[in-house]
Design an enzyme around this catalytic site. Structure first.
Site, short mmCIF file in Angstrom:
data_model
loop_
_atom_site.label_atom_id
_atom_site.label_comp_id
_atom_site.label_asym_id
_atom_site.label_seq_id
_atom_site.Cartn_x
_atom_site.Cartn_y
_atom_site.Cartn_z
CD GLU A 1 42.33 -8.25 4.34
OE1 GLU A 1 43.36 -7.55 4.34
OE2 GLU A 1 41.52 -8.27 3.39
CB SER B 1 32.76 -5.18 -2.16
OG SER B 1 33.48 -6.25 -1.60
CG ASN C 1 43.80 -1.45 3.21
OD1 ASN C 1 45.03 -1.41 3.17
ND2 ASN C 1 43.14 -2.37 3.89
CE LYS D 1 42.06 -5.17 1.75
NZ LYS D 1 40.98 -6.20 1.71
CG HIS E 1 41.50 -4.35 7.51
ND1 HIS E 1 41.37 -5.62 6.98
CD2 HIS E 1 41.03 -3.50 6.57
CE1 HIS E 1 40.86 -5.53 5.76
NE2 HIS E 1 40.63 -4.26 5.50
N GLY F 1 34.03 -11.68 -0.28
CA GLY F 1 34.56 -12.95 -0.73
C GLY F 1 33.71 -14.16 -0.37
CD GLU G 1 37.20 -4.24 7.48
OE1 GLU G 1 37.82 -4.55 6.46
OE2 GLU G 1 37.57 -4.53 8.62
#
Length: 253
Positions: free
Chosen positions: A98, A214, A9, A11, A96, A174, A168
């Site tokens: 985000e 990750s 992905n 992004k 997703h 992060g 996910e």
């Protein structure tokens, strides 16, 4: 039989020249190396046609990063399933983290998108996963259960077999926290058991469940060796051919 999949992905990254270069690098890698998994990319929508033209022999799957829940109409900035189908895209990422965080997408939105993608013969990569607060409060199993049921459990058995799921762990992206392969496996097994309880074990065993937390060159092999993890939805490491190639090689025996 479920597939091993490594999906990149991209992004909101890469200008057109850099995107084309990375696409060529991946094509050359794929031509010169046997892989034990299917390889997909999800570049920005501006580059989807370029990717499809380059990968016309279908060595690499091309996916949108999102698609509209609406078939057509006055929805400025949206991309429809028919548009994706018209350029022979393979599918779309749906839900997703985000999109959920920054654009307010809900499980109900995802349900409509998944159903529309399947109606148009596109493969949905449906994303779910819990936040750090939800993980620390012990809600992770229930959160993932609700996300899975609302978004997917209106599908028939034949339809859900065509869905790819990507878990996910939002809490480990992060935040400074780290998800172990065992923690990832635990949730993947949970998702597969939810599907087995609803549709039967045979159906559950046909669905690929990817890990979106990750994955890197140095941990890919250990993560992919877990029994219910069928690959990865890769973010930053998909933007460098050397890193992405090493992750793909995580499926090499």
């Amino acid at each position: 039989m479920r597939k091993n999949i490594v999906a990149g992905n991209w992004k909101m990254n890469k200008n057109v020249i850099d995107a084309q270069q990375l696409m060529f690098q991946l094509l050359e890698y794929k031509k010169n190396n046997a892989t034990n998994c299917d390889v997909y990319i999800a570049p920005p929508s501006l580059y989807l046609m370029m990717a499809k033209d380059l990968y016309e022999n279908n060595e690499i799957g091309v996916f949108a990063q999102d698609m509209s829940e609406h078939e057509s109409g006055a929805y400025t900035g949206e991309i429809s399933a028919d548009m994706l189908k018209s350029i022979e895209a393979d599918g779309a990422i749906i839900g997703h983290s985000e999109r959920r965080q920054y654009h307010g997408e809900t499980d109900s939105h995802c349900n409509r998108k998944v159903k529309l993608a399947l109606d148009k013969d596109l493969t949905p990569i449906y994303c779910n996963g819990e936040t750090l607060e939800q993980r620390k409060s012990g809600q992770h199993f229930e959160i993932v259960k609700n996300q899975t049921e609302v978004a997917l459990f209106t599908l028939s058995a034949e339809e859900i077999k065509k869905v790819v799921i990507a878990y996910e762990p939002v809490w480990a992206i992060g935040t400074g926290e780290t998800a172990t392969p065992e923690q990832a496996q635990e949730i993947h097994a949970h998702i597969r058991s939810l599907i087995a309880n609803k549709y039967g074990q045979e159906v559950a065993d046909e669905i690929s469940i990817l890990y979106g937390g990750s994955v890197k060159p140095d941990n890919a092999k250990e993560i992919f060796s877990q029994p219910d993890i069928d690959g990865g939805l890769i973010g930053g490491a998909a933007l460098k051919i050397d890193d992405f190639a090493k992750i793909i090689e995580g499926f090499n025996s």
